[in-house]
Design a protein around this motif. Sequence first.
Motif, PDB file in Angstrom:
ATOM      1  N   ASN A  89       0.815  -1.218   0.000  1.00 22.31           N
ATOM      2  CA  ASN A  89       0.000   0.000   0.000  1.00 22.31           C
ATOM      3  C   ASN A  89       0.843   1.261   0.000  1.00 22.31           C
ATOM      4  N   LYS A  90       2.022   1.127   0.586  1.00 23.99           N
ATOM      5  CA  LYS A  90       2.885   2.297   0.698  1.00 23.99           C
ATOM      6  C   LYS A  90       4.301   1.918   0.313  1.00 23.99           C
ATOM      7  N   LEU A  91       4.857   2.671  -0.623  1.00 18.28           N
ATOM      8  CA  LEU A  91       6.225   2.428  -1.044  1.00 18.28           C
ATOM      9  C   LEU A  91       7.204   3.041  -0.043  1.00 18.28           C
ATOM     10  N   PRO A  92       8.430   2.556   0.002  1.00 14.90           N
ATOM     11  CA  PRO A  92       9.442   3.185   0.869  1.00 14.90           C
ATOM     12  C   PRO A  92       9.607   4.653   0.533  1.00 14.90           C
ATOM     13  N   ASP A  93       9.952   5.444   1.542  1.00 13.50           N
ATOM     14  CA  ASP A  93      10.081   6.895   1.361  1.00 13.50           C
ATOM     15  C   ASP A  93      11.084   7.251   0.277  1.00 13.50           C
ATOM     16  N   THR A  94      12.133   6.462   0.137  1.00 14.17           N
ATOM     17  CA  THR A  94      13.151   6.764  -0.875  1.00 14.17           C
ATOM     18  C   THR A  94      12.581   6.677  -2.286  1.00 14.17           C
ATOM     19  N   LEU A  95      11.518   5.888  -2.466  1.00 12.18           N
ATOM     20  CA  LEU A  95      10.904   5.756  -3.784  1.00 12.18           C
ATOM     21  C   LEU A  95       9.711   6.692  -3.948  1.00 12.18           C
ATOM     22  N   ALA A  96       8.979   6.920  -2.867  1.00 11.19           N
ATOM     23  CA  ALA A  96       7.765   7.746  -2.958  1.00 11.19           C
ATOM     24  C   ALA A  96       8.071   9.230  -3.086  1.00 11.19           C
ATOM     25  N   ARG A  97       9.213   9.680  -2.636  1.00 15.39           N
ATOM     26  CA  ARG A  97       9.527  11.122  -2.630  1.00 15.39           C
ATOM     27  C   ARG A  97      10.540  11.525  -3.698  1.00 15.39           C
ATOM     28  N   LEU A  98      10.571  10.806  -4.772  1.00 10.93           N
ATOM     29  CA  LEU A  98      11.509  11.149  -5.844  1.00 10.93           C
ATOM     30  C   LEU A  98      11.060  12.423  -6.550  1.00 10.93           C
ATOM     31  N   SER A  99      12.000  13.292  -6.832  1.00  9.75           N
ATOM     32  CA  SER A  99      11.698  14.498  -7.625  1.00  9.75           C
ATOM     33  C   SER A  99      11.774  14.153  -9.102  1.00  9.75           C
ATOM     34  N   THR A 100      11.163  14.991  -9.919  1.00  8.23           N
ATOM     35  CA  THR A 100      11.139  14.743 -11.369  1.00  8.23           C
ATOM     36  C   THR A 100      12.564  14.646 -11.915  1.00  8.23           C
ATOM     37  N   GLY A 101      12.821  13.573 -12.634  1.00  7.97           N
ATOM     38  CA  GLY A 101      14.143  13.343 -13.202  1.00  7.97           C
ATOM     39  C   GLY A 101      15.040  12.475 -12.352  1.00  7.97           C
ATOM     40  N   ASP A 102      14.655  12.231 -11.088  1.00  5.56           N
ATOM     41  CA  ASP A 102      15.476  11.397 -10.201  1.00  5.56           C
ATOM     42  C   ASP A 102      15.208   9.916 -10.460  1.00  5.56           C
ATOM     43  N   THR A 103      16.213   9.107 -10.154  1.00  8.36           N
ATOM     44  CA  THR A 103      16.076   7.652 -10.265  1.00  8.36           C
ATOM     45  C   THR A 103      16.514   7.019  -8.950  1.00  8.36           C
ATOM     46  N   ALA A 104      16.058   5.791  -8.734  1.00  5.21           N
ATOM     47  CA  ALA A 104      16.447   5.048  -7.529  1.00  5.21           C
ATOM     48  C   ALA A 104      16.481   3.561  -7.862  1.00  5.21           C
ATOM     49  N   PHE A 105      17.449   2.887  -7.286  1.00  9.99           N
ATOM     50  CA  PHE A 105      17.590   1.434  -7.499  1.00  9.99           C
ATOM     51  C   PHE A 105      17.822   0.795  -6.132  1.00  9.99           C
ATOM     52  N   SER A 106      16.922  -0.087  -5.726  1.00 11.16           N
ATOM     53  CA  SER A 106      17.017  -0.674  -4.388  1.00 11.16           C
ATOM     54  C   SER A 106      16.350  -2.050  -4.387  1.00 11.16           C
ATOM     55  N   ASN A 107      16.141  -2.561  -3.169  1.00 16.30           N
ATOM     56  CA  ASN A 107      15.500  -3.870  -2.994  1.00 16.30           C
ATOM     57  C   ASN A 107      14.131  -3.675  -2.365  1.00 16.30           C
ATOM     58  N   ILE A 108      13.225  -4.596  -2.674  1.00 12.00           N
ATOM     59  CA  ILE A 108      11.890  -4.562  -2.107  1.00 12.00           C
ATOM     60  C   ILE A 108      11.398  -5.990  -1.923  1.00 12.00           C
ATOM     61  N   GLU A 109      10.546  -6.209  -0.961  1.00 14.84           N
ATOM     62  CA  GLU A 109      10.001  -7.544  -0.713  1.00 14.84           C
ATOM     63  C   GLU A 109       8.494  -7.515  -0.902  1.00 14.84           C
ATOM     64  N   ILE A 110       8.002  -8.389  -1.787  1.00 18.47           N
ATOM     65  CA  ILE A 110       6.568  -8.471  -2.093  1.00 18.47           C
ATOM     66  C   ILE A 110       6.160  -9.936  -2.020  1.00 18.47           C
ATOM     67  N   ASN A 111       5.150 -10.212  -1.223  1.00 19.61           N
ATOM     68  CA  ASN A 111       4.650 -11.587  -1.065  1.00 19.61           C
ATOM     69  C   ASN A 111       5.766 -12.565  -0.672  1.00 19.61           C
ATOM     70  N   GLY A 112       6.702 -12.101   0.134  1.00 17.51           N
ATOM     71  CA  GLY A 112       7.792 -12.959   0.582  1.00 17.51           C
ATOM     72  C   GLY A 112       8.904 -13.137  -0.426  1.00 17.51           C
ATOM     73  N   LEU A 113       8.812 -12.465  -1.575  1.00 18.05           N
ATOM     74  CA  LEU A 113       9.838 -12.555  -2.606  1.00 18.05           C
ATOM     75  C   LEU A 113      10.775 -11.361  -2.521  1.00 18.05           C
ATOM     76  N   SER A 114      12.053 -11.610  -2.693  1.00 16.54           N
ATOM     77  CA  SER A 114      13.040 -10.537  -2.702  1.00 16.54           C
ATOM     78  C   SER A 114      13.228 -10.077  -4.141  1.00 16.54           C
ATOM     79  N   LEU A 115      13.041  -8.768  -4.373  1.00 17.14           N
ATOM     80  CA  LEU A 115      13.028  -8.231  -5.736  1.00 17.14           C
ATOM     81  C   LEU A 115      13.903  -6.988  -5.836  1.00 17.14           C
ATOM     82  N   PHE A 116      14.368  -6.728  -7.081  1.00 11.58           N
ATOM     83  CA  PHE A 116      15.001  -5.452  -7.397  1.00 11.58           C
ATOM     84  C   PHE A 116      13.903  -4.506  -7.873  1.00 11.58           C
ATOM     85  N   ILE A 117      14.035  -3.235  -7.550  1.00 12.98           N
ATOM     86  CA  ILE A 117      13.083  -2.245  -8.050  1.00 12.98           C
ATOM     87  C   ILE A 117      13.855  -1.012  -8.527  1.00 12.98           C
TER      88      ILE A 117
END
Length: 429
Positions: A89-117
Amino acid sequence: MVIIILPTIAFIIMNSFEKHMKRSIENELSAYSYSILAVAEVEQAELIMPEALIENQFNVSGSGLYAFISGPASNLWRSQSLLTLNLPNKLPDTLARLSTGDTAFSNIEINGLSLFIYSYAVSFTEGDVSLPMTVHIIKDKKSFLQLISEFKQQLWFGLAILMVIILLLQLVWLMWTLKPLSTLEHEIKAVEQGKAEKLTSLYPKELAKLTTQLNQLLATEQKQRLRYRNALSDLAHSLKTPLAVLQAQSNISAVNQEQINRINSTIDHQLKRAQSAGHSSWLLGIEVKPVLDKLLNTLTKIYHEQEKIVTVKLTGKLIFKGDEADLLELLGNLLDNAYKAAKSTIVLTVNQQSHVLVICIEDDGVGIKPQQITQILERGVRADTYQDGHGVGLAIVRDLVASYQGKLDIGSSSALGGAKFTLTFTDFA
């Protein structure tokens, strides 16, 4: 150093490889984000996306490659591959508060799966209206982790083989380079044990000077000892000749005869004492058993008329680090006294443990009184009445033992009841 350096290098390589793979995945996801933005359209402040994307993995549910676009308040779009996954329901703050033109590459866990985002913030403008949004590309880590695991296994396997090869090469190299030292050690032991008189092997220039000086030292020591003994022998002979002339006179008094005999015994005693090798030489190493067998055979012949039971107990390597003549003198005097004193039984025990050689001679004779022990070690004093003599045997034994820094103990035998003589020599390495 091999055990420390190679694993360190392996950790550096694995870390670099993992960073490189993550950077490659980041670039890959960045390219996917541009491909999605290329087909995105905005009409009347609404995002319009095609039903199917060019990259087929976005169109297959649970393919491992997912995408969705989030707006300021809610998600604007999601790929068909995300139908089986529940987005948070809520993305990590580092992803939700990106300014226009910014990029971010990190890890996220969904349904017990470890993913790149990978997230890329953009803004579509239509007239005076702008629509900010963030494109999120998600990739399953499974293939990445499997690749890293296979790489680590191959790296550690190769590293283990390399370590074994290097260690074997080092071992062979060390054995080859240290072989002269091993040869020198064996030759020195052979010289110590009396099996050789000098070092004979060829050595590299680093050791050649040392071995040459050792051989010179050995040769000099042997020559000095031989010269010393020859000089003493000449002195003894030069003194004995006039003494023999004096003894041959018929009118010599008993007192003078006794003094001449005492001078003769003193010369013999001092000559034997001076000729003792003692610790003046390390070219020594005599096996006790052959000397003992020869001595017992001689004494058996001398005392063949007396029935004596001689029990010999030998334990250990039995190496006397001394001169053979000195060992004969020591054992000869003590065994000769034992043959004279014993009624029927003599027990000879020789034991060597670690660096200590112990020789013990016991008999079943009348024994020695405690007050006589100090007296019998003095030259010319006798505690027996077996036959004529000058009483220098035990004094010679005492001096020989002292020259080898050994210990002479005289006491009573608890098993046989007679005398017990114990010789102890240390530092027989």
